[in-house]
Scaffold this active site. Structure first.
Site, PDB file in Angstrom:
ATOM      1  N   ARG A 271       0.815  -1.205   0.000  1.00 49.06           N
ATOM      2  CA  ARG A 271       0.000   0.000   0.000  1.00 49.06           C
ATOM      3  C   ARG A 271       0.857   1.267   0.000  1.00 49.06           C
ATOM      4  NH1 ARG A 271      -2.851  -2.849   4.190  1.00 49.06           N
ATOM      5  NH2 ARG A 271      -1.978  -1.437   5.725  1.00 49.06           N
TER       6      ARG A 271
ATOM      7  N   ARG B  70       7.538   6.587  -5.864  1.00 48.85           N
ATOM      8  CA  ARG B  70       7.260   7.339  -7.084  1.00 48.85           C
ATOM      9  C   ARG B  70       8.560   7.869  -7.679  1.00 48.85           C
ATOM     10  NH1 ARG B  70       2.376  10.704  -4.249  1.00 48.85           N
ATOM     11  NH2 ARG B  70       0.943   8.943  -3.993  1.00 48.85           N
TER      12      ARG B  70
ATOM     13  N   ARG C  82      -4.224  -2.846  17.500  1.00 44.11           N
ATOM     14  CA  ARG C  82      -3.309  -1.809  17.954  1.00 44.11           C
ATOM     15  C   ARG C  82      -4.148  -0.601  18.353  1.00 44.11           C
ATOM     16  NH1 ARG C  82       1.540  -3.203  19.336  1.00 44.11           N
ATOM     17  NH2 ARG C  82       2.491  -1.250  18.638  1.00 44.11           N
TER      18      ARG C  82
ATOM     19  N   ARG D 150       4.713   9.688  15.031  1.00 44.43           N
ATOM     20  CA  ARG D 150       4.532  10.927  14.269  1.00 44.43           C
ATOM     21  C   ARG D 150       4.001  12.022  15.179  1.00 44.43           C
ATOM     22  NH1 ARG D 150      -0.759   9.626  10.371  1.00 44.43           N
ATOM     23  NH2 ARG D 150      -2.256   9.191  12.042  1.00 44.43           N
TER      24      ARG D 150
ATOM     25  N   GLU E 265       2.088  10.907  18.731  1.00 43.95           N
ATOM     26  CA  GLU E 265       1.291   9.695  18.586  1.00 43.95           C
ATOM     27  C   GLU E 265       2.148   8.466  18.883  1.00 43.95           C
ATOM     28  OE1 GLU E 265      -0.969   7.859  14.775  1.00 43.95           O
ATOM     29  OE2 GLU E 265      -1.503   9.929  15.282  1.00 43.95           O
TER      30      GLU E 265
ATOM     31  N   TYR F 246      -9.471  -3.142   8.344  1.00 42.91           N
ATOM     32  CA  TYR F 246      -9.081  -1.739   8.257  1.00 42.91           C
ATOM     33  C   TYR F 246      -9.808  -1.125   7.070  1.00 42.91           C
ATOM     34  CZ  TYR F 246      -6.545   2.569   7.812  1.00 42.91           C
ATOM     35  OH  TYR F 246      -6.256   3.898   7.739  1.00 42.91           O
TER      36      TYR F 246
ATOM     37  N   ASP G  28     -10.868   2.609   5.089  1.00 44.21           N
ATOM     38  CA  ASP G  28     -10.867   4.058   4.948  1.00 44.21           C
ATOM     39  C   ASP G  28     -12.305   4.568   5.015  1.00 44.21           C
ATOM     40  OD1 ASP G  28      -8.116   4.485   4.731  1.00 44.21           O
ATOM     41  OD2 ASP G  28      -8.124   4.048   2.579  1.00 44.21           O
TER      42      ASP G  28
END
Length: 381
Positions: A171, A175, A247, A277, A298, A346, A348
């Site tokens: 995922r 690039r 988690r 982060r 976090e 999971y 979105d």
């Protein structure tokens, strides 16, 4: 029909709205004191910053139907997630792109040159990557893996990347141009007044009642014709077979007068930095101006029974337990399991909404054709 919806997040709200518009009476309950679940937003009283209380939620989708749906209930303004990462004392652009490669290796490579350069770094002896680490070594080589993926992944998942499946890394794109937009999707944005206001608008229908601070008890389902459960799948069965693994996240909130980091999300790839982060919430609403700032450090860890579950682990042991709970669910009557927790996947936000819309449609069609209603419209396994 009398419909009970357990959970006032995206799944519960969307299904309730669709069924209420079809004439059903929908009772939405939530154990928390607010609607919107983990995408709950609220303004900080001191700074005025719109806070993503349970961590950042960025809306992105290629599904025009879902995009049109959310824009019925909120005004979405443009937002593109441009993540940065601090690694080995320097700041880089994510996802790994041509700028990241040139920064990291001190080069000025063109796209074709960079592609060949990274292929030389890659471990081409790995022909069928099975683990996260093998996937990374095969496609980016050891240097980029160590800098950007290994430490972050160990902190995020609490285990070695050699124990994680290769599919997790698939995922994460690499690039060979300068595009640092984290997502590829054509529709990206943020609701101007936050997600909670959007979900309040979805729930605003005379056929819907909402009860907060209201934990589920089995008698509620007995008073309804059908229940949609968006809580934890194992929780519906009172964890009789054990707890599925998740988690969870801990947030260390702090304020700052000014601009703390200049971006919404700054990852920390080094293993010796304990947090994964820092998010600076005013940058999620770039159309607003605030002198003060609210930030979250976090931290990721294994969820305990009383914690808020965030990410389903779905490792081998969890999949075995999941299969047992799925069998229990399929033997249950008058209940459909939905959403991230209800299907232990999971998801979105756009996928959650699409599945909720599809579930509501399936339910209406099943009622009209007098067909039995499945426990899962989208199978968890």
């Amino acid at each position: 029909m009398k419909i009970l919806l357990v959970g006032a997040g995206l799944s519960g709200a969307v299904i309730a709205r669709e069924l209420a518009e079809a004439g059903h009476q929908c009772r939405v309950i939530d154990a928390r004191s607010h609607i919107a679940g983990n995408c709950h937003t609220e303004r900080d009283a001191d700074t005025g910053v719109m806070m993503h209380v349970y961590g950042p939620h960025i809306f992105h989708t290629d599904d025009k139907g879902v995009w049109d749906y959310v824009n019925r209930f909120a005004r979405f303004l443009p937002f593109q997630n441009r993540v940065k990462t601090t690694s080995q004392g320097r700041v880089y652009s994510l996802p790994v792109n041509l700028l990241t490669i040139n920064q990291f290796f001190g080069t000025t490579l063109r796209p074709d040159e960079a592609r060949a350069f990274i292929e030389e770094k890659a471990d081409t002896s790995i022909t069928d990557p099975q683990t996260f680490e093998e996937q990374a070594l095969r496609f980016v080589g050891p240097e980029l893996y160590e800098a950007f993926f290994k430490g972050y992944t160990e902190k995020q998942w609490g285990c070695s990347p050699t124990e994680l499946p290769a599919s997790i890394l698939k995922r994460l794109p690499v690039r060979f141009n300068y595009d640092d937009n984290y997502f590829f999707h054509r529709f990206q944005g943020m609701p101007e007044d936050g997600y909670t206001a959007m979900i309040a608008a979805i729930l605003d229908h005379p056929g819907i009642t909402v009860e907060l601070d209201t934990p589920y008890v089995p008698q509620m389902a007995q008073e309804a014709d059908h229940t949609f459960w968006s809580g934890p799948l194992d929780g519906y069965f009172d964890y009789r077979l054990g707890h599925l693994g998740y988690r969870t996240l801990d947030f260390e909130r702090f304020t700052y007068q000014g601009d703390y980091q200049g971006c919404a999300v700054m990852n920390y790839g080094d293993r010796d930095v304990p947090h994964t982060r820092i998010t600076e919430h005013k940058h999620f609403s770039p159309w607003e101006t605030h002198e003060g700032s609210v930030c979250y450090r976090e931290y990721s860890r294994a969820a305990e029974p009383d914690d808020i579950p965030y990410y389903p682990i779905r490792m081998v042991e969890e999949k075995e337990l999941l299969a047992q709970y799925v069998r229990l669910a399929e033997d249950s009557q008058c209940v459909t399991f939905v959403g991230r927790l209800g299907t232990y996947r999971y998801l979105d936000m756009d996928v959650t909404i699409r599945e909720a819309l599809d579930t509501a449609l399936y339910f209406k069609e099943s009622i009209s054709s007098k067909k039995p209603i499945l426990a899962f419209v989208v199978p968890p396994i």
